[in-house]
Scaffold this active site. Structure first.
Site, mmCIF file in Angstrom:
data_model
loop_
_atom_site.group_PDB
_atom_site.id
_atom_site.type_symbol
_atom_site.label_atom_id
_atom_site.label_comp_id
_atom_site.label_asym_id
_atom_site.label_seq_id
_atom_site.Cartn_x
_atom_site.Cartn_y
_atom_site.Cartn_z
ATOM 1 N N ASP A 28 0.870 -0.999 0.061
ATOM 2 C CA ASP A 28 0.076 0.002 -0.087
ATOM 3 C C ASP A 28 0.860 1.182 0.065
ATOM 4 O OD1 ASP A 28 -2.388 1.630 0.398
ATOM 5 O OD2 ASP A 28 -1.537 1.978 2.397
ATOM 6 N N ASP A 43 -1.274 -0.394 6.040
ATOM 7 C CA ASP A 43 -1.183 0.225 7.421
ATOM 8 C C ASP A 43 -2.496 0.556 8.005
ATOM 9 O OD1 ASP A 43 -1.621 2.497 5.851
ATOM 10 O OD2 ASP A 43 -0.474 3.495 6.972
ATOM 11 N N ASP A 50 -6.875 -1.577 4.070
ATOM 12 C CA ASP A 50 -6.098 -2.813 3.647
ATOM 13 C C ASP A 50 -6.537 -4.036 4.129
ATOM 14 O OD1 ASP A 50 -4.246 -1.163 2.163
ATOM 15 O OD2 ASP A 50 -3.470 -0.383 4.046
#
Length: 701
Positions: free
Chosen positions: A392, A590, A594
């Site tokens: 990400d 994080d 996600d």
């Protein structure tokens, strides 16, 4: 895979950021459960841990064993240090009986448990070895009383050394496993015993941490340990979170910011409202992760149990066969029993029982020391086979701290200050990075946002509210559908080329302004990507940013593969596509958005332990937000697996040679393996696997 973009015409993710909207660091406190931690921690250990104090048993058994070793022959051979006098055989027999039932009790109890579960393994093998040694020796002792001229060799010497070595092995195991938890015990010790609480009448009172409850208001003065996780309701300060998150710099905290129990308050006095206590706390979650990792079995550990089970059957079968064959050949029950006992002694694979647990204990300890929390140790094994690392962008490869880089008025219906006050009304209660960047910009201009009502998130687009009686929206480019004719695309070109994220203010149906924000790339990200490639792993960036912004970041980092303009569901779909093809995928993220990808990946890694959803979804949590910690994880996984394989060979491999020798396969050429040598082999193997496990390092063999 496309090497520059995915052609998913998704949103610009105003907020690659909705993931941060719930960045509620559910790091609750740890009050009275502070004492429960050590008990809870021990609860997950192997059943052998509960069979008494092995340290005490070892020393008591050693005291009992010394006279046995001095007074009894080894395999009938008189040793230079051997002492003999009238009645010494009675002392040996009595001490051996005490030693068998006292020192051997853990193994006898363990064997009973294994057999009741129909899963014979290490404890059964050990129990079988010491039982045969003792009862055969007891038989020999009785025979010598019945007929003094009859000589039946005893194995009291071997019994004593075997039990002492086995207890020593268990003691080593206990020390290694308990040492793996020391770093977490130190974190738990950070919490103070007493706290200052504000009563309903506004007075201060000193209370025990165990008396603190959710919604209590606590005062934390400069330099004090923050006693519980909560929200600041008064004051501002800097907080040292190093022991919890690994961040060495003090973090500025203001009203409505979250604080973590166990961190150290800096230069300000603050009042906090407790958001959670006890087992819901962050430290408790960390402990649970480690315990879960210690208790779960991974394929290699299951293999060691399977090896021990088959070794039991092989040893039992070999012992019986060798007894029958030697009885036929020698016509001597004593010799036949001697061979059988030798086989059973040499087959005791206590080293095999230590092989995997010691490595896991050591790797868990190393992981904790390096900011890696192993929530699922199966993932550590799976990490060895990773082919793709999906990353990400925001908060993982970049700082996740957005700052305003440009503000353009599109309509002259409102002034710039009025537009900013409306934007502030929409963003002031949000806590994601873009909102923080916008509010910092507005505060710098010393503007007071308008009040808002009926605030609602627009999924994947932005947020809307009523401001001054009219509908206001701040959206990404996807939300410009109804006002696209009011917008000149050339305005955004320069910002997008620089990788900025764009947000647009729509007020009363009119496009008013555009605000650009940029996120800086973490300095270590470029080298991290290069090192992944060196290891033959393909890094792939996933982001909700538009293609141009993503392309700018990808080119700078040297990324050949990325997907842009993604919704949270799109990330999960991409990860699943690779996993379904049989690829081994690690997802590194994080935040909340996600979570689906973290669950779907072969190995899910959460960067930054702040989001409880990420913690729950990931297999491994990196407490520091440095992406290079992924490299530590890859190194730890690689060296842990090597140590496991080495220890399996040391723990069980010697039996491949030793059992046939003990059975007397080479007896025709004069080679026989006696129980004493078998005990030496076994003890050496135990010590070797322990030392080998404790030499595990990250980045070293």
């Amino acid at each position: 895979m496309a090497n520059n973009q995915n052609n998913h015409n998704m949103h610009d993710m105003h907020h690659d950021s909705m993931k941060h909207t719930d960045h509620d660091m559910s790091h609750m406190s740890m009050d009275h459960s502070k004492m429960d931690m050590s008990n809870h921690q021990m609860a997950g250990m192997d059943h052998s841990m509960h069979m008494g104090n092995f340290k005490k048993k070892f020393f008591v058994s050693l005291i009992l064993a010394i006279p046995i070793i001095l007074l009894s022959p080894m395999m009938g051979m008189t040793l230079p240090i051997q002492i003999s006098f009238t009645g010494s055989e009675w002392i040996v027999m009595i001490l051996s009986t005490i030693l068998f039932f006292y020192g051997g009790q853990p193994f006898l109890s363990g064997a009973r448990m294994e057999l009741s579960q129909k899963q014979p393994a290490m404890m059964t093998l050990i129990a079988m070895g010491i039982s045969v040694s003792y009862f055969y020796s007891l038989y020999g002792f009785i025979m010598s009383l019945v007929n003094p001229t009859t000589h039946v060799m005893n194995f009291f010497w071997e019994l004593a050394t075997l039990i002492v070595v086995m207890l020593l092995g268990h003691w080593i195991e206990m020390n290694a496993v308990s040492n793996a938890s020391d770093s977490l015990k130190k974190i738990a010790a950070l919490l103070p015993d007493n706290v200052t609480r504000i009563t309903q009448s506004g007075k201060e009172e000193q209370v025990s941490l165990s008396d603190v409850h959710v919604n209590d208001q606590l005062i934390v003065r400069s330099g004090d340990k923050i006693p519980a996780d909560g929200t600041i309701i008064k004051g501002s300060t800097t907080v040292n979170e190093f022991m919890i998150t690994g961040e060495s710099q003090g973090i500025v905290k203001n009203i409505d910011d979250k604080v973590i129990g166990g961190t150290i308050n800096g230069n300000g006095t603050i009042e906090i409202k407790v958001t959670g206590t006890g087992k819901t706390g962050y430290i408790s979650k960390v402990m649970d992760m480690v315990q879960q990792a210690q208790n779960e079995k991974i394929p290699l550990e299951s293999l060691s149990d399977k090896v021990a089970k088959w070794l039991f059957y092989v040893a039992l079968g070999s012992g019986i066969i060798s007894f029958i064959i030697w009885l036929i050949i020698s016509k001597d029950v004593g010799i036949a029993f001697e061979r059988m006992v030798t086989v059973l002694v040499i087959a005791c694979p206590h080293a095999l029982g230590l092989a995997i647990p010691l490595v896991i204990a050591r790797s868990t300890s190393l992981a904790a020391q390096n900011g890696l929390l192993l929530k699922n140790k199966k993932a550590l094994e799976a990490t060895n086979h990773i082919e793709y690392v999906f990353l990400d962008k925001t908060g993982t490869l970049t700082q996740g701290q957005f700052a305003v880089t440009g503000f353009n008025m599109i309509s002259d219906r409102l002034s710039e200050n009025e537009a900013l006050k409306i934007i502030g009304a929409l963003e002031k209660n949000a806590n994601h990075p873009i909102a923080t960047g916008i509010m910092d910009y507005i505060n710098q201009k010393q503007l007071t946002p308008y009040d808002s009502s009926d605030t609602q998130a627009i999924s994947g687009v932005g947020v809307t509210a009523v401001v001054n009686g009219k509908t206001a929206k701040i959206v990404n480019e996807k939300g410009l559908t109804d006002v696209s004719n009011q917008f000149n695309p050339s305005i955004k070109k320069e910002y997008q080329e620089q990788g900025n994220t764009l947000s647009f203010l729509i007020y009363d149906g009119l496009l008013i302004a555009m605000i650009a924000l940029g996120d800086t790339i973490k300095p270590e990200s470029k080298e991290f990507i290069a090192k992944l490639k060196e290891q033959g792993i393909t890094p792939v960036m996933l982001t909700g940013d538009n293609q141009q912004a993503a392309d700018t970041v990808a080119k700078y980092l040297g990324l050949d593969h990325y997907y842009s303009e993604l919704l949270p569901g799109d990330k999960e779909k991409i990860v699943k596509e690779y996993v379904n093809k049989g690829d081994k995928v690690m997802m590194v993220g994080d935040g909340v958005n996600d979570a689906p990808s973290l669950i779907s990946a072969t190995v899910g890694v959460a960067i930054g332990a702040g989001t409880d959803v990420a913690i729950d979804s990931a297999d491994i949590v990196l407490t520091n937000s440095n992406p290079e910690d992924v490299l530590k994880l890859l190194s730890l996984a690689k060296h842990t697996r090597r140590k496991m394989i080495q220890n399996l060979w040391w723990g069980a491999g010697y039996n491949i040679v030793a059992i046939p020798l003990a059975a007397g396969v080479l007896a025709p050429i004069g080679i026989l393996l006696n129980p004493a040598v078998g005990a030496v082999f076994m003890s050496l193997s135990t010590v070797i696997v322990a030392i080998n496990a404790l030499t595990l390092r990250i980045g070293k063999e």
